[in-house]
Design an enzyme around this catalytic site. Structure first.
Site, mmCIF file in Angstrom:
data_model
loop_
_atom_site.group_PDB
_atom_site.id
_atom_site.type_symbol
_atom_site.label_atom_id
_atom_site.label_comp_id
_atom_site.label_asym_id
_atom_site.label_seq_id
_atom_site.Cartn_x
_atom_site.Cartn_y
_atom_site.Cartn_z
ATOM 1 N N ALA A 15 71.117 -16.496 -21.000
ATOM 2 C CA ALA A 15 70.582 -15.447 -20.623
ATOM 3 C C ALA A 15 71.226 -13.791 -21.108
ATOM 4 O O ALA A 15 70.712 -12.829 -21.095
ATOM 5 C CB ALA A 15 70.686 -15.322 -19.131
ATOM 6 N N GLY A 16 72.239 -14.214 -22.011
ATOM 7 C CA GLY A 16 72.887 -12.846 -22.590
ATOM 8 C C GLY A 16 71.807 -12.227 -23.467
ATOM 9 O O GLY A 16 71.180 -12.658 -24.169
ATOM 10 N N ARG A 20 74.767 -7.916 -30.334
ATOM 11 C CA ARG A 20 75.230 -7.672 -31.619
ATOM 12 C C ARG A 20 74.378 -8.439 -32.951
ATOM 13 O O ARG A 20 74.644 -8.114 -33.914
ATOM 14 C CB ARG A 20 76.559 -8.203 -31.718
ATOM 15 C CG ARG A 20 77.744 -7.424 -31.000
ATOM 16 C CD ARG A 20 79.166 -7.881 -31.244
ATOM 17 N NE ARG A 20 79.480 -8.644 -30.195
ATOM 18 C CZ ARG A 20 80.391 -9.912 -30.033
ATOM 19 N NH1 ARG A 20 80.981 -9.897 -31.486
ATOM 20 N NH2 ARG A 20 80.685 -10.558 -28.981
ATOM 21 N N THR A 83 79.367 -15.127 -16.542
ATOM 22 C CA THR A 83 79.112 -16.598 -16.815
ATOM 23 C C THR A 83 78.948 -17.407 -15.549
ATOM 24 O O THR A 83 78.280 -18.265 -15.137
ATOM 25 C CB THR A 83 80.289 -17.368 -17.679
ATOM 26 O OG1 THR A 83 81.353 -16.974 -17.254
ATOM 27 C CG2 THR A 83 79.815 -16.885 -19.151
ATOM 28 N N GLY A 141 88.684 -16.251 -24.259
ATOM 29 C CA GLY A 141 89.427 -17.110 -23.001
ATOM 30 C C GLY A 141 90.429 -17.617 -23.586
ATOM 31 O O GLY A 141 90.503 -18.528 -24.515
ATOM 32 N N ARG A 319 53.372 -24.702 -50.485
ATOM 33 C CA ARG A 319 53.374 -24.062 -49.299
ATOM 34 C C ARG A 319 52.605 -24.821 -47.983
ATOM 35 O O ARG A 319 52.271 -25.943 -48.349
ATOM 36 C CB ARG A 319 52.478 -22.983 -49.631
ATOM 37 C CG ARG A 319 53.300 -21.826 -50.550
ATOM 38 C CD ARG A 319 52.271 -20.619 -50.918
ATOM 39 N NE ARG A 319 51.496 -20.076 -49.658
ATOM 40 C CZ ARG A 319 50.350 -19.257 -49.984
ATOM 41 N NH1 ARG A 319 50.111 -19.220 -50.925
ATOM 42 N NH2 ARG A 319 49.847 -18.853 -48.946
ATOM 43 N N ASN A 372 40.631 -19.344 -54.395
ATOM 44 C CA ASN A 372 40.112 -19.517 -52.956
ATOM 45 C C ASN A 372 39.868 -18.330 -52.091
ATOM 46 O O ASN A 372 39.298 -18.700 -51.108
ATOM 47 C CB ASN A 372 41.229 -20.388 -52.216
ATOM 48 C CG ASN A 372 42.464 -19.770 -52.114
ATOM 49 O OD1 ASN A 372 42.784 -18.947 -53.085
ATOM 50 N ND2 ASN A 372 43.135 -19.910 -51.004
ATOM 51 N N TYR A 373 40.128 -17.163 -52.598
ATOM 52 C CA TYR A 373 39.776 -16.136 -51.672
ATOM 53 C C TYR A 373 39.286 -14.829 -52.205
ATOM 54 O O TYR A 373 39.372 -14.556 -53.502
ATOM 55 C CB TYR A 373 41.335 -15.671 -51.506
ATOM 56 C CG TYR A 373 41.592 -14.408 -50.637
ATOM 57 C CD1 TYR A 373 41.099 -14.327 -49.158
ATOM 58 C CD2 TYR A 373 42.127 -13.041 -50.917
ATOM 59 C CE1 TYR A 373 40.991 -13.305 -48.396
ATOM 60 C CE2 TYR A 373 42.317 -12.372 -49.801
ATOM 61 C CZ TYR A 373 41.662 -12.319 -48.778
ATOM 62 O OH TYR A 373 41.864 -11.062 -48.011
ATOM 63 N N ALA A 409 38.284 -25.091 -71.035
ATOM 64 C CA ALA A 409 39.292 -24.353 -71.217
ATOM 65 C C ALA A 409 38.917 -22.835 -71.160
ATOM 66 O O ALA A 409 37.916 -22.532 -71.908
ATOM 67 C CB ALA A 409 40.386 -24.568 -72.185
HETATM 68 C C1 UD1 Z 1 83.209 -16.762 -22.198
HETATM 69 C C2 UD1 Z 1 84.593 -17.125 -21.485
HETATM 70 C C3 UD1 Z 1 85.465 -17.319 -22.515
HETATM 71 C C4 UD1 Z 1 85.345 -18.072 -23.519
HETATM 72 C C5 UD1 Z 1 84.186 -17.654 -24.554
HETATM 73 C C6 UD1 Z 1 83.624 -18.635 -25.619
HETATM 74 C C7 UD1 Z 1 83.756 -16.293 -19.267
HETATM 75 C C8 UD1 Z 1 84.274 -15.252 -18.336
HETATM 76 N N1 UD1 Z 1 84.566 -16.204 -20.487
HETATM 77 O O1 UD1 Z 1 83.480 -15.166 -22.785
HETATM 78 O O2 UD1 Z 1 86.676 -17.802 -21.552
HETATM 79 O O3 UD1 Z 1 86.551 -18.294 -24.480
HETATM 80 O O4 UD1 Z 1 82.925 -17.550 -23.535
HETATM 81 O O5 UD1 Z 1 82.784 -18.238 -26.084
HETATM 82 O O6 UD1 Z 1 83.021 -17.316 -18.923
HETATM 83 N N2 UD1 Z 1 75.795 -15.640 -20.220
HETATM 84 C C9 UD1 Z 1 74.779 -15.422 -19.432
HETATM 85 N N3 UD1 Z 1 75.020 -14.553 -18.459
HETATM 86 C C10 UD1 Z 1 75.852 -13.719 -18.109
HETATM 87 C C11 UD1 Z 1 76.906 -13.885 -19.079
HETATM 88 C C12 UD1 Z 1 76.729 -14.420 -20.015
HETATM 89 O O7 UD1 Z 1 73.905 -16.368 -19.785
HETATM 90 O O8 UD1 Z 1 75.736 -13.191 -17.240
HETATM 91 C C13 UD1 Z 1 75.944 -16.563 -21.554
HETATM 92 C C14 UD1 Z 1 75.719 -15.909 -22.713
HETATM 93 O O9 UD1 Z 1 74.318 -15.849 -23.000
HETATM 94 C C15 UD1 Z 1 76.536 -16.370 -23.831
HETATM 95 C C16 UD1 Z 1 77.666 -17.056 -22.888
HETATM 96 O O10 UD1 Z 1 77.275 -17.015 -21.430
HETATM 97 O O11 UD1 Z 1 75.952 -17.602 -24.052
HETATM 98 C C17 UD1 Z 1 78.944 -16.516 -22.886
HETATM 99 O O12 UD1 Z 1 78.894 -15.130 -22.428
HETATM 100 P P1 UD1 Z 1 79.807 -14.293 -23.203
HETATM 101 O O13 UD1 Z 1 79.590 -12.759 -22.329
HETATM 102 O O14 UD1 Z 1 79.802 -14.149 -24.753
HETATM 103 O O15 UD1 Z 1 81.314 -14.594 -22.790
HETATM 104 P P2 UD1 Z 1 82.467 -14.363 -23.457
HETATM 105 O O16 UD1 Z 1 82.722 -12.786 -23.098
HETATM 106 O O17 UD1 Z 1 82.680 -14.566 -24.906
#
Ligand code: UD1
Length: 461
Positions: A15-16, A20, A83, A141, A319, A372-373, A409
């Site tokens: 869901a992120g 970036r 998360t 983490g 293609r 063709n076109y 030709a």
């Molecule tokens: C998270 C971990 C961290 C770990 C790292 C590994 C937590 C609090 N931290 O940190 O310990 O080292 O991943 O990559 O869990 N996501 C959602 N919804 C949200 C937030 C995140 O779906 O509300 C998904 C994001 O799309 C992503 C993943 O969870 O795929 C990780 O989220 P992100 O915010 O990147 O976590 P980190 O801060 O990197």
């Protein structure tokens, strides 16, 4: 029933916002070696034969759900509150499920099913309440172990002390645990931290506090756990997937002359004894038979099907919609699109064959083009078996060039050609006798006049 035989469900967090990536498209839909990124964790999850896969989606949810319809149950996380909060979104979908839950991420495409199976085995072996996957990688983490070396908690980098920041063992974010244990521990997590989020990581510390055994599976090579947050990581992940694909092809009997300069998408099929020379790109679901020779610098796009013993290139372009029969020869600077070429067809140099059905043994001379076109619509042509298309001929579609006919030709062919006929569609040649001498005389007269003009002022002085 042993823990190794326990039922399993997988939650994939996707869901992120993917800020970036700086993209108009959701991160999990970014293409990577011919598949959208989310396809990889879904495939790794499917390899465990789970009861259910629940994908938690947010940004571009409609498009993500449409792209992966039938491959997961989708739930939405409208606001990204961490998360732990994302996992809670899956709770209703798994309300009736009892067994193990594996938590994966939509942006971690390199994890191998074997690693996930090792987590399952580790949980069974130690009857662990929770197994976490760790690695020496640069993620937030930090894995904290006690004096006996037991994992006791995870600290997020923004909340860590300077000493904790020096710890190399990090949390990949992948966990395996019992479903009831997950919901029980997660219900105790709050958002009292630096980022004000519900951290999934907190379930580890709660597990330890509640007397559960926590095991870490440590990956020496963190590559597998690479998360893709930006374009540089996307390129790195793509390279890894392509490298794996090439290794697989080589072990199946395909010669890849230079794996460093060859790009083959993950769903491409290539038969044994085929050779792919440097600088080639083979995409999507392209399929090549046995003994195919792809010479340097070729591009073969998706939806191309190549038979056995075919030669392609150097520098040829197939293609989508190209079907090449056995022993076809496509030479340098030849482009084929949406065309079916029967066995043994030859187009050895500088041709374009578009929207054509070509019978076996037909031959295209250098520079021959299927036009063709017409600027508005594309038209299809049929070129019969054994037809011979001379050099630099333009075949203006739609056309029927019947079998064993000849196109002279340089012809521009606008009408159908009957079987065994010769089509000549070009201005008749005439030779103008003595023309060169006359021209020579004319040009020398002209240069005399010109030199007179430039010397005139001198003469007059
Ligand atoms: C998270 C971990 C961290 C770990 C790292 C590994 C937590 C609090 N931290 O940190 O310990 O080292 O991943 O990559 O869990 N996501 C959602 N919804 C949200 C937030 C995140 O779906 O509300 C998904 C994001 O799309 C992503 C993943 O969870 O795929 C990780 O989220 P992100 O915010 O990147 O976590 P980190 O801060 O990197």
């Amino acid at each position: 029933m042993g823990a190794a035989d326990r039922k399993i469900c997988v939650i994939v967090l996707a869901a992120g916002r993917g800020t970036r990536m700086k993209s108009r498209t959701a991160k999990v839909l970014q293409p990577l070696a011919g598949r959208p990124m989310l396809a990889y964790p879904l495939a790794a999850a499917a390899a465990l034969h789970p009861e259910q896969i629940v994908a938690v989606v947010g940004r571009d949810a409609d498009r993500v759900e449409a792209a992966f319809e039938g491959r997961a149950t989708f739930v939405r996380q409208e606001q990204q509150r961490g998360t732990g909060h994302a996992v809670l979104m899956a709770q209703d979908a798994l309300a009736d499920f009892r067994g193990d839950v594996l938590i994966l991420y939509g942006d971690t495409p390199l994890l191998r099913p074997e690693t996930l199976e090792r987590m399952v085995a580790l949980r069974a072996e130690h009857e662990a309440a929770l197994v976490v996957l760790t690695a020496p990688v640069d993620v937030r983490g930090i894995i904290i172990r006690d004096a006996e070396g037991r994992v006791v908690r995870i600290v997020e980098a923004p909340d860590a002390t300077p000493d904790e920041l020096l710890i190399e063992e990090r949390n990949t974010g992948v966990y395996l645990l019992d479903s009831e244990w997950l919901w029980k521990t997660l219900s105790q997590v709050d958002d009292d931290n630096e980022q004000g989020e519900i951290y999934l990581t907190d379930i580890l510390e709660i597990s330890v506090r509640e007397g559960g055994r926590v095991e870490a599976l440590y990956l020496d090579d963190g590559e597998e756990s690479l998360g893709v947050d930006d374009r540089a990581q996307l390129a790195r992940a793509t390279k890894t997937i392509v490298r794996r694909k090439l290794a697989e092809l080589m072990s199946d009997g395909v010669t890849i002359v230079d794996p460093d300069s060859t790009w083959v998408d993950v769903d491409v099929r290539i038969g044994r004894d085929s050779t792919i020379e440097p600088g080639c790109v083979i995409q999507g679901n392209a399929s090549l038979g046995e003994g195919v020779h792809v010479k340097p610098g070729c591009v073969i796009e998706r939806d191309c099907e190549v038979g056995d013993e075919v030669e392609i290139g150097p520098n040829a372009h197939l293609r989508p919609g190209t079907r090449l029969g056995n022993r076809v020869r496509i030479g340098n600077f030849v482009e084929v699109k949406n065309s079916v070429l029967g066995a043994g067809v030859k187009a050895d140099h500088l041709s374009y064959i578009g929207d054509a059905d070509v019978g076996a043994g037909a031959s295209f001379g250098a520079g021959s083009i299927v036009v063709n076109y017409d600027g508005i619509a594309k038209h299809r042509s049929r070129i019969g078996e054994g037809a011979f298309i001379g050099c630099n001929a333009n075949l203006i579609a739609p056309l029927e060039i019947e079998q064993n006919s000849f196109v002279a030709a340089g012809s521009t062919v606008t009408q159908n050609v009957p079987a065994e006929a010769l089509a000549v569609g070009r201005a008749r040649q005439r030779n103008v006798e003595g023309w060169v001498a006359r021209r020579r005389r004319k040009t020398s007269d002209r240069s005399d006049e010109a030199s007179d003009e430039t010397t005139t002022p001198e003469k007059s002085s």
